[in-house]
Write a protein that holds these residues in place. Sequence first.
Motif, mmCIF file in Angstrom:
data_model
loop_
_atom_site.group_PDB
_atom_site.id
_atom_site.type_symbol
_atom_site.label_atom_id
_atom_site.label_comp_id
_atom_site.label_asym_id
_atom_site.label_seq_id
_atom_site.Cartn_x
_atom_site.Cartn_y
_atom_site.Cartn_z
ATOM 1 N N PHE A 18 0.849 -1.196 0.000
ATOM 2 C CA PHE A 18 0.000 0.000 0.000
ATOM 3 C C PHE A 18 0.881 1.241 0.000
ATOM 4 O O PHE A 18 1.801 1.340 0.806
ATOM 5 C CB PHE A 18 -0.890 0.032 1.246
ATOM 6 C CG PHE A 18 -1.915 -1.066 1.276
ATOM 7 C CD1 PHE A 18 -3.062 -1.005 0.491
ATOM 8 C CD2 PHE A 18 -1.748 -2.168 2.099
ATOM 9 C CE1 PHE A 18 -4.017 -2.010 0.529
ATOM 10 C CE2 PHE A 18 -2.697 -3.182 2.148
ATOM 11 C CZ PHE A 18 -3.832 -3.098 1.353
ATOM 12 N N LYS A 35 8.683 -5.670 6.897
ATOM 13 C CA LYS A 35 7.536 -4.768 6.897
ATOM 14 C C LYS A 35 7.808 -3.485 7.691
ATOM 15 O O LYS A 35 7.531 -2.385 7.227
ATOM 16 C CB LYS A 35 6.339 -5.546 7.460
ATOM 17 C CG LYS A 35 5.076 -4.736 7.616
ATOM 18 C CD LYS A 35 3.875 -5.611 7.994
ATOM 19 C CE LYS A 35 2.702 -4.725 8.390
ATOM 20 N NZ LYS A 35 1.398 -5.328 8.101
ATOM 21 N N VAL A 45 3.094 0.369 3.293
ATOM 22 C CA VAL A 45 2.681 -0.745 4.152
ATOM 23 C C VAL A 45 2.675 -2.029 3.336
ATOM 24 O O VAL A 45 2.082 -2.089 2.253
ATOM 25 C CB VAL A 45 1.268 -0.501 4.733
ATOM 26 C CG1 VAL A 45 0.836 -1.705 5.562
ATOM 27 C CG2 VAL A 45 1.247 0.767 5.577
ATOM 28 N N VAL A 46 3.369 -3.030 3.857
ATOM 29 C CA VAL A 46 3.342 -4.344 3.207
ATOM 30 C C VAL A 46 2.074 -5.060 3.666
ATOM 31 O O VAL A 46 1.924 -5.390 4.837
ATOM 32 C CB VAL A 46 4.585 -5.176 3.595
ATOM 33 C CG1 VAL A 46 4.529 -6.548 2.942
ATOM 34 C CG2 VAL A 46 5.856 -4.434 3.213
ATOM 35 N N GLY A 47 1.152 -5.250 2.757
ATOM 36 C CA GLY A 47 -0.101 -5.946 3.088
ATOM 37 C C GLY A 47 0.066 -7.439 2.975
ATOM 38 O O GLY A 47 -0.206 -8.192 3.911
ATOM 39 N N LEU A 66 -2.850 -12.561 13.565
ATOM 40 C CA LEU A 66 -3.216 -11.437 14.418
ATOM 41 C C LEU A 66 -3.785 -10.309 13.572
ATOM 42 O O LEU A 66 -3.631 -10.284 12.348
ATOM 43 C CB LEU A 66 -1.979 -10.934 15.175
ATOM 44 C CG LEU A 66 -1.357 -11.910 16.166
ATOM 45 C CD1 LEU A 66 -0.130 -11.254 16.812
ATOM 46 C CD2 LEU A 66 -2.360 -12.338 17.228
ATOM 47 N N SER A 67 -4.406 -9.379 14.226
ATOM 48 C CA SER A 67 -4.939 -8.202 13.548
ATOM 49 C C SER A 67 -3.807 -7.472 12.830
ATOM 50 O O SER A 67 -2.724 -7.290 13.391
ATOM 51 C CB SER A 67 -5.590 -7.305 14.597
ATOM 52 O OG SER A 67 -6.013 -6.135 13.993
ATOM 53 N N GLY A 68 -4.023 -7.103 11.569
ATOM 54 C CA GLY A 68 -3.009 -6.401 10.805
ATOM 55 C C GLY A 68 -2.041 -7.312 10.069
ATOM 56 O O GLY A 68 -1.131 -6.831 9.383
ATOM 57 N N SER A 69 -2.228 -8.636 10.179
ATOM 58 C CA SER A 69 -1.278 -9.565 9.554
ATOM 59 C C SER A 69 -1.507 -9.730 8.054
ATOM 60 O O SER A 69 -0.711 -10.367 7.377
ATOM 61 C CB SER A 69 -1.315 -10.920 10.264
ATOM 62 O OG SER A 69 -2.602 -11.487 10.198
ATOM 63 N N GLY A 70 -2.634 -9.201 7.537
ATOM 64 C CA GLY A 70 -2.829 -9.242 6.086
ATOM 65 C C GLY A 70 -3.951 -10.151 5.603
ATOM 66 O O GLY A 70 -4.091 -10.379 4.401
ATOM 67 N N LYS A 71 -4.774 -10.648 6.530
ATOM 68 C CA LYS A 71 -5.830 -11.607 6.161
ATOM 69 C C LYS A 71 -6.862 -10.981 5.222
ATOM 70 O O LYS A 71 -7.191 -11.553 4.184
ATOM 71 C CB LYS A 71 -6.533 -12.137 7.433
ATOM 72 C CG LYS A 71 -5.580 -12.688 8.481
ATOM 73 C CD LYS A 71 -6.323 -13.200 9.693
ATOM 74 C CE LYS A 71 -7.077 -12.142 10.488
ATOM 75 N NZ LYS A 71 -6.215 -11.134 11.139
ATOM 76 N N SER A 72 -7.378 -9.831 5.611
ATOM 77 C CA SER A 72 -8.408 -9.200 4.778
ATOM 78 C C SER A 72 -7.831 -8.784 3.428
ATOM 79 O O SER A 72 -8.485 -8.906 2.397
ATOM 80 C CB SER A 72 -8.994 -7.984 5.481
ATOM 81 O OG SER A 72 -9.718 -8.383 6.621
ATOM 82 N N THR A 73 -6.598 -8.293 3.452
ATOM 83 C CA THR A 73 -5.953 -7.930 2.189
ATOM 84 C C THR A 73 -5.902 -9.155 1.277
ATOM 85 O O THR A 73 -6.205 -9.080 0.088
ATOM 86 C CB THR A 73 -4.523 -7.397 2.454
ATOM 87 O OG1 THR A 73 -4.618 -6.311 3.373
ATOM 88 C CG2 THR A 73 -3.857 -6.928 1.184
HETATM 89 N N1 LIG Z 1 -6.078 0.564 2.069
HETATM 90 C C1 LIG Z 1 -4.994 0.458 2.839
HETATM 91 N N2 LIG Z 1 -4.025 1.397 2.815
HETATM 92 C C2 LIG Z 1 -2.921 1.294 3.587
HETATM 93 N N3 LIG Z 1 -2.684 0.264 4.412
HETATM 94 C C3 LIG Z 1 -3.606 -0.705 4.482
HETATM 95 C C4 LIG Z 1 -4.816 -0.671 3.718
HETATM 96 N N4 LIG Z 1 -5.530 -1.800 3.994
HETATM 97 C C5 LIG Z 1 -4.828 -2.478 4.893
HETATM 98 N N5 LIG Z 1 -3.673 -1.833 5.189
HETATM 99 C C6 LIG Z 1 -2.609 -2.320 6.106
HETATM 100 O O1 LIG Z 1 -2.216 -3.595 5.651
HETATM 101 C C7 LIG Z 1 -1.939 -4.456 6.745
HETATM 102 C C8 LIG Z 1 -2.843 -5.675 6.695
HETATM 103 O O2 LIG Z 1 -4.179 -5.271 6.981
HETATM 104 P P1 LIG Z 1 -5.383 -6.286 6.933
HETATM 105 O O3 LIG Z 1 -5.270 -7.112 5.704
HETATM 106 O O4 LIG Z 1 -6.630 -5.515 7.119
HETATM 107 O O5 LIG Z 1 -5.094 -7.199 8.199
HETATM 108 P P2 LIG Z 1 -6.046 -8.212 8.992
HETATM 109 O O6 LIG Z 1 -7.268 -8.456 8.177
HETATM 110 O O7 LIG Z 1 -5.193 -9.422 9.187
HETATM 111 O O8 LIG Z 1 -6.336 -7.546 10.315
HETATM 112 C C9 LIG Z 1 -2.115 -3.605 7.991
HETATM 113 O O9 LIG Z 1 -0.863 -3.120 8.363
HETATM 114 C C10 LIG Z 1 -3.049 -2.512 7.522
HETATM 115 O O10 LIG Z 1 -2.857 -1.334 8.285
#
Ligand SMILES: Nc1ncnc2c1ncn2[C@@H]1O[C@H](COP(=O)(O)OP(=O)(O)O)[C@@H](O)[C@H]1O
Length: 387
Positions: A18, A35, A45-47, A66-73
Amino acid sequence: MSVSNEAILSVSTIFKIFGPHPERAMDMLRNGADKNEIFDKTGHVVGVFDASFSVKRGEIFVIMGLSGSGKSTMVRLFNRLIEPTSGSIHLNGREITGLSDKQLLEVRRKDMGMVFQSFALMPHMSVLENTAFGLEISGVPEKERLRRAREALAQVGLAGQEHSYPHQLSGGMQQRVGLARALTNDPTILLMDEAFSALDPLIRHEMQGELIRLQAEQQRTIIFISHDIEEAIRIGHRIAIMEGGRVVQIGTPQELINQPANDYVRTFFKGFDSSRVLKAGDVAQLDPGIICRLNGKAPQFRAGADYGYLVDERGHLLGVVDAEASGAAADDRHRLHEQAPVYTDTPLDEVLNIVASLPYPVPVLDRAGAFKGTISKSQLLQTLSRH
Ligand SMILES: Nc1ncnc2c1ncn2[C@@H]1O[C@H](COP(=O)(O)OP(=O)(O)O)[C@@H](O)[C@H]1O
Ligand SMILES: [Mg+2]
């Protein structure tokens, strides 16, 4: 459960950075930066970092971290709500990453179902209308979409609720509507991002059971994101663990528990009662010295052995014999092995009582009846304390 070996979704060296100048961050990554360093030096940010793996047709594949590990990405890369910085993704042999916008919409409509944590139901629409909503957007004729919505509602146990409104439903029932909506297009893969995380524990447990049932009945391929180890182990055939954008390990719950790749993985399982996922076959040890064969005469015991495990010529267990009853008397009159058999795939928590109640190490068989080894009290204690 019927999981095939065929890959339905293949992810190949996927990166997501990102920020405005991902190339620079990519270069740093290639040169070994992590990261945190990249964020400190460039603000990028490395997603997702260099992910390669496949999901098999018919499996529930859990992505945990964990939260922020990249799952949703990661899941958003699958449906291209997020564009990868590099790498490719194939669904059913088709490259998702190469599709035009129009083709992508088509794939999302036909091949993907999505369920998110928030229910996102329209308050002024009935359950039936909410369920059919996605099909309406796709231009499916009314009669057809209502028929499919009714069918999907029945699949998730909501038959009879078609004319209720969201506010009349509990959280669990609202999430069932979300699930039904995702099922109306009979998707090739179902993507679920923390879909049950907002539910009360009891309802959550019930929904997990529902998902397991759906998968078993329909051989659905489900990619399920969770940050909860109990949930991941309960529903996942395999679990991918993410840490700081990387997939650090993929395996069955047993594999992750038995051979965690690093401390991060190990920490997830800390406090988890591993006897619930470990199988007797994971613990059984085979000492050839304790096997005895009749060969038409009295069984031969190794010096010092208290018990012998009598097997026939095919390797099938005939019984356990007490070494004290040696010589000619040690025939089938002295077989002690009477309890319900323990198989290699018997969960360890079901073995505990049996091991405790027997004077000799419990024999473990494969499903064909072949003798695979024994579990003693001390082995069991060692295994459980190690975990
Ligand atoms: N649109 C975005 N722009 C910048 N950083 C992002 C964006 N979406 C997610 N991130 C960052 O990417 C990383 C992974 O986020 P995310 O995939 O939401 O994690 P998780 O679902 O595991 O909690 C985090 O550091 C988050 O802050
Ligand atoms: Mg998330």
